[in-house]
Design a protein around this motif. Structure first.
Motif, PDB file in Angstrom:
ATOM      1  N   LYS A  90    -132.987  59.340 -35.298  1.00 36.92           N
ATOM      2  CA  LYS A  90    -133.028  58.724 -33.966  1.00 36.92           C
ATOM      3  C   LYS A  90    -133.890  57.461 -33.985  1.00 36.92           C
ATOM      4  O   LYS A  90    -133.504  56.428 -33.444  1.00 36.92           O
ATOM      5  CB  LYS A  90    -133.566  59.719 -32.947  1.00 36.92           C
ATOM      6  N   GLY A  91    -135.055  57.543 -34.604  1.00 33.57           N
ATOM      7  CA  GLY A  91    -135.947  56.390 -34.682  1.00 33.57           C
ATOM      8  C   GLY A  91    -135.353  55.241 -35.456  1.00 33.57           C
ATOM      9  O   GLY A  91    -135.446  54.082 -35.052  1.00 33.57           O
ATOM     10  N   LEU A  92    -134.731  55.539 -36.597  1.00 32.17           N
ATOM     11  CA  LEU A  92    -134.131  54.489 -37.427  1.00 32.17           C
ATOM     12  C   LEU A  92    -132.944  53.830 -36.731  1.00 32.17           C
ATOM     13  O   LEU A  92    -132.706  52.628 -36.905  1.00 32.17           O
ATOM     14  CB  LEU A  92    -133.728  55.051 -38.783  1.00 32.17           C
ATOM     15  N   SER A  93    -132.227  54.605 -35.924  1.00 35.71           N
ATOM     16  CA  SER A  93    -131.059  54.034 -35.225  1.00 35.71           C
ATOM     17  C   SER A  93    -131.479  53.027 -34.163  1.00 35.71           C
ATOM     18  O   SER A  93    -130.669  52.203 -33.739  1.00 35.71           O
ATOM     19  CB  SER A  93    -130.210  55.147 -34.590  1.00 35.71           C
ATOM     20  N   GLN A  94    -132.736  53.046 -33.762  1.00 32.74           N
ATOM     21  CA  GLN A  94    -133.225  52.121 -32.751  1.00 32.74           C
ATOM     22  C   GLN A  94    -133.707  50.790 -33.347  1.00 32.74           C
ATOM     23  O   GLN A  94    -134.125  49.906 -32.620  1.00 32.74           O
ATOM     24  CB  GLN A  94    -134.368  52.766 -31.962  1.00 32.74           C
TER      25      GLN A  94
END
Length: 96
Positions: A90-94
Motif C-alpha cells: 500500500k505504501g509503495l503504491s502511493q
C-alpha cells in the motif's frame, strides 16, 4: 498503528519471577491486554527477550504497556512502528 515491542529482561529479576511462578502470569496478562498478532520469546545477546507485534491505538498507551516490564523485570523496552507485506505494498503504491 502496528507496533513491535521488544522487551529485554534483566536476568536476575526474570529468574525471581520464574522461581515464584509469576513470569507466565505477567506474560499472559500482557498478551491478553495487547492481543498481539504475533509473539516470540528468545534469548538475544544473552538475555531473555520477547517480541510482540500489536496494534497501538494511541501513543499514550506506551506507559501502561512498558511499566510492567520495567517494574517487574527491569527490562529494556523498545517500541518500533512496523509494516506487514500488505502495508508495504500500500505504501509503495502511493509513490506514484
Amino acid at each position: 498503528m502496528r507496533v513491535m515491542l521488544k522487551a529485554t529482561m534483566d536476568t536476575d529479576k526474570a529468574n525471581e519471577l520464574i522461581r515464584s511462578g509469576k513470569l507466565p502470569e505477567l506474560m499472559q496478562r500482557t498478551m491478553d491486554r495487547l492481543k498481539p498478532e504475533s509473539a516470540y520469546f528468545t534469548a538475544q545477546d544473552g538475555s531473555r527477550t520477547c517480541y510482540m507485534v500489536f496494534d497501538m491505538q494511541d501513543s499514550s498507551q506506551m506507559p501502561s504497556i512498558a511499566e510492567p516490564f520495567f517494574m517487574s523485570l527491569g527490562a529494556r523496552v523498545e517500541f518500533t512502528p512496523v509494516m506487514n507485506a500488505e502495508d508495504l505494498h500500500k505504501g509503495l503504491s502511493q509513490l506514484g
